[in-house]
Each structure stands twice: as structure tokens, then as C-alpha cells.
Design a protein around this motif. Structure first.
Motif, mmCIF file in Angstrom:
data_model
loop_
_atom_site.group_PDB
_atom_site.id
_atom_site.type_symbol
_atom_site.label_atom_id
_atom_site.label_comp_id
_atom_site.label_asym_id
_atom_site.label_seq_id
_atom_site.Cartn_x
_atom_site.Cartn_y
_atom_site.Cartn_z
ATOM 1 N N THR A 59 0.830 -1.197 0.000
ATOM 2 C CA THR A 59 0.000 0.000 0.000
ATOM 3 C C THR A 59 0.865 1.248 0.000
ATOM 4 N N GLU A 81 -11.236 2.696 0.266
ATOM 5 C CA GLU A 81 -11.657 1.397 -0.270
ATOM 6 C C GLU A 81 -10.513 0.717 -1.021
ATOM 7 N N GLU A 113 -8.151 -0.697 1.594
ATOM 8 C CA GLU A 113 -8.726 -1.891 2.224
ATOM 9 C C GLU A 113 -8.616 -3.096 1.303
ATOM 10 N N ASP A 147 -5.184 -4.416 1.563
ATOM 11 C CA ASP A 147 -4.973 -5.110 2.838
ATOM 12 C C ASP A 147 -5.542 -6.524 2.805
ATOM 13 N N ARG A 148 -6.631 -6.704 2.067
ATOM 14 C CA ARG A 148 -7.244 -8.029 2.006
ATOM 15 C C ARG A 148 -6.382 -9.034 1.245
#
Length: 240
Positions: free
Chosen positions: A6, A18, A21, A24-25
Motif C-alpha cells: 500500500t 476502499e 482496504e 490489505d485483504r
């Protein structure tokens, strides 16, 4: 920002919460690979992409006579070739240099991510272009620069790349490389690597201790390297 990918890709595109996130997933299936073990071997047919979270790895090829050429270094935040599953089989190997934490990402997850999140697709695209630019610069380094200049150039590059993901502080960063590995990168013998390192220490440019490098005079090192950082495209941020 909770993972180095990121942080790295945010340098290429402006992300929404978003987008962050979604990145991160990607870090769900995490494992540790021991130093000296291969993540991918030449001839493999990969079905997943590896994201380096901690530690270093390298791309390399071995010659029939046992010699090795290191083709690239991978640091936290680097994807081990996000497009490798396009090819039928790997044409090089990737090995961990010291213990490393890695996230395994199925290829379909990468494809879905780039379709659903345009900013992430742009970030991956920029990152891939920078990887290609680094490969070109490494070719020039080995083919045209003398051993002192090429080693200084490598150290300047790795310092900036570690800075990019927040892993360098006051000129100090992890450098888990042996003199043999530096030789395999730069096309010189380990004995010559040692001579060049001793010269750089004597000139007050840098010091090495316990797998960490400290650059004491970055401007002088960049001058010695004839270093132009434009190929790293560190200011390449674009609107999503």
C-alpha cells in the motif's frame, strides 16, 4: 497504511480508503520462507503471486557451470511478478535472502482487483514499468560502469527503494547480502567486492554492521555512482 505494498503503490496513484482496504485483504494467506529457499523455481507454472511483506528476495539464474547471476532484488512491498501466471512456465527463480514473510495471492484475486479498482490497476501498471526501468539500469550498470561506480549505484538505489516503503532511517537500512551475492549481482569476484567495500569505508561513505548498511554521505555516494534517480519514478503520482 498497513502493508508495504500500500505504501509503495500510493506513490504511483491516489488511493481511496476502499482501495487501501482492498490491498490489505491481499494479505490473508501469509507464511514464512526460510533464507536460502526458493519461492519460485525456473520451470514452475505459478498459480499465485507472492507479495513480500518482510525480508528480501532475489531473482536469479544459474549457469550450467555453477555460476549465478542475480537479476533483481525484491524488498517489502514488492510483488514477485504480478503477471507471471500469464506465462506457461517461469524463466528464472526467486529465492529468499534470509527469513522472509510472504503473502500468497491467487491469480484470480489479482485479476478481480485490477478490474474492480482502477486506481490499483494503475498502481500495478506503474510498478511494473518501474521494475522494467530498474532492469534497464542494472544492464547499463554491469555493462558500462566500473566496479566501484556500479556498487555505489546499487547502494544508492536500494537506499531509495527502502526509503520509499519507510524502511530506511537516517541513512540506515537492512542489507542482508553477502559479498558473494554482491559479486553475483555486479559481475565481480567476492574478493573484489571486499576491496571496493573497504575503499568506500575508508572514504567515509558508508559502513556495514550485522546485515545493516549506514550511508554516511549520500550526496558523495551519489556522486561516486553518477546516480540519476529518475528511472525509479519516485514522483510519479497520478490521479485515480
Amino acid at each position: 497504511m498497513s502493508n508495504p505494498l500500500t505504501i509503495k503503490l500510493a506513490g504511483f496513484a491516489n488511493f481511496t480508503p476502499e482501495d487501501a482496504e482492498a490491498l490489505d485483504r491481499l494479505c490473508r494467506n501469509i507464511f514464512t520462507v526460510r533464507g536460502g529457499r526458493d519461492l519460485i523455481r525456473i520451470g514452475d507454472r505459478p498459480e499465485q503471486v507472492f507479495l513480500l511483506l518482510d525480508g528480501w528476495a532475489c531473482r536469479y539464474k544459474d549457469l550450467p557451470d555453477g555460476r549465478r547471476q542475480i537479476l533483481a532484488y525484491l524488498i517489502p512491498g514488492d510483488l514477485c511478478d504480478p503477471h507471471i501466471f500469464i506465462f506457461e512456465e517461469m524463466d528464472h527463480s526467486i529465492r529468499a535472502l534470509g527469513d522472509a514473510r510472504v503473502a500468497a495471492i491467487p491469480k484470480q484475486v489479482i485479476l478481480d482487483l485490477t478490474e474492480r479498482y482502477p486506481a490499483l490497476a494503475r498502481g500495478f501498471w506503474w510498478s511494473a514499468l518501474v521494475d522494467e526501468a530498474i532492469s534497464r539500469e542494472w544492464l547499463v550498470n554491469v555493462a558500462q560502469r566500473d566496479s566501484y561506480t556500479r556498487m555505489a549505484h546499487l547502494f544508492c538505489e536500494m537506499w531509495l527503494r527502502m526509503c520509499q516503503v519507510g524502511l530506511a532511517k537516517n541513512g540506515t537500512f537492512d542489507l542482508p547480502l553477502t559479498q558473494e551475492q554482491l559479486g553475483d549481482t555486479l559481475g565481480i569476484t567476492p574478493i573484489h567486492v571486499n576491496r571496493v567495500l573497504q575503499r568506500m569505508r575508508a572514504e567515509g561513505l558508508l559502513s556495514l554492521c550485522r546485515r545493516k548498511m549506514t550511508i554516511h554521505d549520500i550526496e558523495a555516494l551519489q556522486d561516486a555512482a553518477e546516480f540519476d534517480p529518475r528511472y525509479l519514478h519516485l514522483d510519479a503520482r497520478v490521479e485515480a
